[in-house]
Design a protein around this motif. Structure first.
Motif, short mmCIF file in Angstrom:
data_model
loop_
_atom_site.label_atom_id
_atom_site.label_comp_id
_atom_site.label_asym_id
_atom_site.label_seq_id
_atom_site.Cartn_x
_atom_site.Cartn_y
_atom_site.Cartn_z
N TYR A 1 0.84 -1.19 0.00
CA TYR A 1 0.00 0.00 0.00
C TYR A 1 0.88 1.24 0.00
O TYR A 1 1.93 1.28 0.66
CB TYR A 1 -0.91 0.03 1.25
N GLN A 2 0.44 2.25 -0.73
CA GLN A 2 1.09 3.54 -0.76
C GLN A 2 0.22 4.53 -0.01
O GLN A 2 -1.00 4.59 -0.24
CB GLN A 2 1.28 4.01 -2.21
N GLN A 3 0.83 5.32 0.87
CA GLN A 3 0.07 6.34 1.59
C GLN A 3 0.82 7.66 1.53
O GLN A 3 1.93 7.79 2.04
CB GLN A 3 -0.16 5.94 3.05
N LYS A 4 0.19 8.65 0.90
CA LYS A 4 0.75 9.98 0.83
C LYS A 4 0.24 10.79 2.03
O LYS A 4 -0.82 10.47 2.58
CB LYS A 4 0.39 10.64 -0.49
N PRO A 5 0.96 11.82 2.42
CA PRO A 5 0.58 12.59 3.62
C PRO A 5 -0.86 13.09 3.54
O PRO A 5 -1.28 13.65 2.53
CB PRO A 5 1.58 13.75 3.61
N GLY A 6 -1.60 12.85 4.61
CA GLY A 6 -2.97 13.34 4.70
C GLY A 6 -3.98 12.54 3.91
O GLY A 6 -5.15 12.93 3.83
N GLN A 7 -3.54 11.43 3.32
CA GLN A 7 -4.45 10.61 2.51
C GLN A 7 -4.59 9.21 3.11
O GLN A 7 -3.77 8.79 3.93
CB GLN A 7 -3.95 10.52 1.07
N SER A 8 -5.61 8.51 2.67
CA SER A 8 -5.76 7.12 3.07
C SER A 8 -4.88 6.24 2.17
O SER A 8 -4.45 6.68 1.11
CB SER A 8 -7.22 6.70 2.97
N PRO A 9 -4.56 5.04 2.62
CA PRO A 9 -3.71 4.15 1.82
C PRO A 9 -4.36 3.75 0.50
O PRO A 9 -5.59 3.72 0.39
CB PRO A 9 -3.53 2.94 2.73
N THR A 10 -3.51 3.42 -0.46
CA THR A 10 -3.95 2.91 -1.78
C THR A 10 -3.22 1.61 -2.05
O THR A 10 -2.00 1.54 -1.91
CB THR A 10 -3.62 3.92 -2.89
N LEU A 11 -3.95 0.60 -2.46
CA LEU A 11 -3.36 -0.68 -2.83
C LEU A 11 -2.60 -0.53 -4.14
O LEU A 11 -3.17 -0.08 -5.14
CB LEU A 11 -4.46 -1.73 -2.97
N VAL A 12 -1.32 -0.90 -4.16
CA VAL A 12 -0.53 -0.79 -5.39
C VAL A 12 -0.08 -2.15 -5.92
O VAL A 12 0.19 -2.27 -7.12
CB VAL A 12 0.69 0.14 -5.22
N ILE A 13 0.03 -3.15 -5.06
CA ILE A 13 0.37 -4.51 -5.48
C ILE A 13 -0.45 -5.49 -4.63
O ILE A 13 -0.52 -5.35 -3.42
CB ILE A 13 1.87 -4.82 -5.29
N TYR A 14 -1.05 -6.48 -5.29
CA TYR A 14 -1.74 -7.52 -4.55
C TYR A 14 -1.28 -8.89 -5.00
O TYR A 14 -0.80 -9.05 -6.12
CB TYR A 14 -3.26 -7.37 -4.66
N GLN A 15 -1.44 -9.88 -4.14
CA GLN A 15 -1.01 -11.24 -4.41
C GLN A 15 0.40 -11.27 -5.00
O GLN A 15 0.64 -11.82 -6.08
CB GLN A 15 -2.02 -11.96 -5.30
N ASP A 16 1.29 -10.64 -4.30
CA ASP A 16 2.74 -10.61 -4.57
C ASP A 16 3.14 -9.69 -5.73
O ASP A 16 4.12 -8.95 -5.61
CB ASP A 16 3.29 -12.01 -4.89
#
Lengths: 125, 106
Positions: free
Chosen positions: B35-50
């Motif tokens: 997951y990627q999380q930028k300041p002040g934001q909620s996390p974002t899924l960037v890679i799943y299942q490896d």
């Protein structure tokens, strides 16, 4: 568009209770596991709890087991987190998240593919 | 309980490749998520299942997982990639997050 909107955060005294809500839209709510993840200010992510599609199975982090309860209502497409016996270390942003995966591959195949913006819970006297 | 370990910080120059590791006992036997999380934001899924990318995530993001280490690789890094990155895996029916890695684009 998937949307998750949390509400119910605020300031509460130690030992108090609070109920968080998360209203979902843009997808078939009854088809997904849902979860809560929290983040203390300036700290990392900590999983809190999740609940199965039909509401009959829930799992909790050891840090909240016995104090928090997750539930859901398919009539309003909402998931809730009832928080009791709150402690100062429960202070955090609480995010609602949708879980997606492949049932045949088991829970290990699930990820949090959509997140709300979070609601802040502050436990302080 | 199962633990995931990440380096606190990684720095890279723009255009270079950033590699962020996540370590755990026999981690290669589990799926890993990033997951990627930028300041002040909620996390974002960037890679799943490896190693799979959700729709909308640039091809510059890739993942691998073998042995005791999973790696998130970001090629041709840009200023917009600067963020906190978290790995995640499952331990039975509970979720484990790594401590997070701050990616700085110098």
């Amino acid at each position: 568009e998937v949307q998750l909107v949390e509400s119910g955060g605020g300031l509460v005294q130690p030992g108090g209770s609070l109920r968080l809500s998360c209203e979902a839209s843009g997808f078939t709510f009854s088809s997904y596991w849902m979860g809560w993840v929290r983040q203390a200010p300036g700290k990392g992510l900590e999983w809190v709890a999740d609940i199965k599609q039909d509401g009959r199975e829930q799992h909790y982090a050891d840090s909240v087991k016995g104090r928090f309860a997750i539930s859901r209502d398919i009539a309003t497409d909402s998931v809730f987190l009832q928080m009791n016996s709150l402690r100062t270390d429960d202070t955090a942003f609480y995010f609602c998240a949708r879980e997606s995966g492949v049932p045949s591959l088991g829970r290990g195949s699930y990820s949090f593919d959509s997140w709300g913006h979070g609601t802040l819970v502050t436990v302080s006297s | 309980s199962y633990e995931l370990t990440q380096p606190p910080s990684v720095s890279v120059s723009p255009g270079q490749t950033a590699s962020i590791t996540c370590s755990g006992d026999k981690l290669g036997n589990r799926y890993v998520y990033w997951y990627q999380q930028k300041p002040g934001q909620s996390p974002t899924l960037v890679i799943y299942q490896d190693k799979k990318r959700p729709s909308g995530i640039p091809e510059r993001f890739s993942g691998s997982n073998s042995g005791n280490t999973a790696t998130l690789t970001i090629s041709e890094t840009q200023a917009m990639d600067e963020a906190e990155f978290y790995c995640q895996a499952w331990d039975s029916s509970t979720v484990v997050f790594g401590g997070g890695t701050r990616l700085t684009i110098l």
